[in-house]
Design a protein around this motif. Structure first.
Motif, PDB file in Angstrom:
ATOM      1  N   ARG A 195       0.878  -1.175   0.000  1.00  0.00           N
ATOM      2  CA  ARG A 195       0.000   0.000   0.000  1.00  0.00           C
ATOM      3  C   ARG A 195       0.913   1.221   0.000  1.00  0.00           C
ATOM      4  O   ARG A 195       1.852   1.286   0.795  1.00  0.00           O
ATOM      5  N   HIS A 196       0.637   2.177  -0.868  1.00  0.00           N
ATOM      6  CA  HIS A 196       1.488   3.356  -0.902  1.00  0.00           C
ATOM      7  C   HIS A 196       0.715   4.571  -1.377  1.00  0.00           C
ATOM      8  O   HIS A 196      -0.300   4.440  -2.070  1.00  0.00           O
ATOM      9  N   ILE A 197       1.209   5.734  -0.968  1.00  0.00           N
ATOM     10  CA  ILE A 197       0.610   7.003  -1.410  1.00  0.00           C
ATOM     11  C   ILE A 197       1.659   7.766  -2.199  1.00  0.00           C
ATOM     12  O   ILE A 197       2.736   8.061  -1.692  1.00  0.00           O
ATOM     13  N   HIS A 198       1.333   8.078  -3.444  1.00  0.00           N
ATOM     14  CA  HIS A 198       2.202   8.939  -4.233  1.00  0.00           C
ATOM     15  C   HIS A 198       1.917  10.380  -3.849  1.00  0.00           C
ATOM     16  O   HIS A 198       0.767  10.745  -3.648  1.00  0.00           O
ATOM     17  N   MET A 199       2.942  11.212  -3.775  1.00  0.00           N
ATOM     18  CA  MET A 199       2.696  12.648  -3.649  1.00  0.00           C
ATOM     19  C   MET A 199       3.849  13.490  -4.155  1.00  0.00           C
ATOM     20  O   MET A 199       4.993  13.064  -4.160  1.00  0.00           O
TER      21      MET A 199
ATOM     22  N   LEU B 158      -3.597   7.403  -3.305  1.00  0.00           N
ATOM     23  CA  LEU B 158      -3.353   6.194  -2.512  1.00  0.00           C
ATOM     24  C   LEU B 158      -3.586   4.975  -3.404  1.00  0.00           C
ATOM     25  O   LEU B 158      -4.704   4.764  -3.883  1.00  0.00           O
ATOM     26  N   HIS B 159      -2.549   4.203  -3.632  1.00  0.00           N
ATOM     27  CA  HIS B 159      -2.688   3.012  -4.480  1.00  0.00           C
ATOM     28  C   HIS B 159      -2.969   1.778  -3.635  1.00  0.00           C
ATOM     29  O   HIS B 159      -2.176   1.400  -2.776  1.00  0.00           O
ATOM     30  N   LEU B 160      -4.129   1.183  -3.890  1.00  0.00           N
ATOM     31  CA  LEU B 160      -4.526  -0.066  -3.229  1.00  0.00           C
ATOM     32  C   LEU B 160      -4.709  -1.123  -4.294  1.00  0.00           C
ATOM     33  O   LEU B 160      -5.134  -0.815  -5.416  1.00  0.00           O
TER      34      LEU B 160
HETATM   35 ZN   LIG Z   1       1.669   3.375  -7.286  1.00  0.00          ZN
END
Ligand SMILES: [Zn+2]
Length: 237
Positions: free
Chosen positions: A164-168, A211-213
């Protein structure tokens, strides 16, 4: 230089200056170029659900699709420069089960990577479940066979379940007081509200808050792309 050419250039520069004066957004510092919304200020980020997909190296792309073929854009993704391509592959597990078609995401990368959900892995009958990893981290991973219209390739490593990760963007991270590789929790108010832990923050100039799920997480919570998630300050309650 011809005087008329100089006049034309001066006129164009003046025009551009005049139009930028009338356009407030062009005067904003670039770091705040529409990236800092009210949602971001409140720590809310949109969810992007990632279905299974593959990234290909140039070499593997040529084997699967032919030496002269190109990746072609089906639709751009939110992360700048990334896109879903029109190309698709099928993957075949060591026990001979197939899964596909699976979308190839562009642009081409230095290393081929296959991103699957746990449900996909069970469907493929994988005896050794792929580890949960950030993109690009292939240590201790298994391989799989990819089949395209022009050929097939068996990779020795590179199958992961994406973390699980959030790009910003850096400006979004700084508003939130977050740094690249920080780990946070997020609260999601879906059909089945939940708090997700172990969410990695990833910061880059080309990234935009998202947020990539994977589909297992998204389906468990009943959320879809575009729904919002609330970043919580700490990764543990
Ligand atoms: Zn991603």
């Amino acid at each position: 230089m011809d005087e008329r050419v100089v006049d034309t250039i001066v006129a164009r520069v003046l025009e551009r200056l005049a139009s930028s004066r009338g356009n407030a957004s062009s005067l904003m510092p670039q770091s705040d170029n529409g990236l800092i919304s009210e949602d971001i200020k409140a720590g809310r980020v949109p969810i992007g659900v990632s279905a299974r997909h593959v990234h290909l190296s140039r070499e593997h792309h040529a084997i699967l699709f032919g030496a002269d073929s190109q990746l072609t854009v089906l639709r751009p993704l939110k992360q700048v420069g990334e896109y879903a391509s029109e190309q698709q592959v099928t993957i075949v597990s060591p026990v001979g089960r197939c899964l596909g078609p699976i979308r190839v995401l562009g642009p081409l990368r230095s290393t081929t990577q296959v991103e699957l959900s746990l449900t996909d892995c069970y469907g493929l009958g994988l005896k050794r479940l792929p580890p949960i990893r950030p993109s690009g981290d292939h240590r201790d991973t298994s391989g799989i066979t990819l089949v395209g219209p022009a050929g097939s390739i068996t990779i020795a490593a590179g199958v992961i379940r994406a973390n699980r990760h959030i790009h910003m963007h850096p400006s979004q991270a700084s508003v939130l007081g977050l740094r690249d590789r920080d780990v946070v929790a997020v609260r999601i108010e879906g059909e089945r509200p939940a708090i997700l832990f172990d969410v990695q923050v990833r910061v880059a100039e080309t990234f935009r808050a998202e947020l990539h799920l994977d589909t297992d997480d998204a389906n468990a919570l009943g959320v879809k792309t575009g729904d919002l998630a609330q970043i919580l300050r700490s990764d543990r309650l």
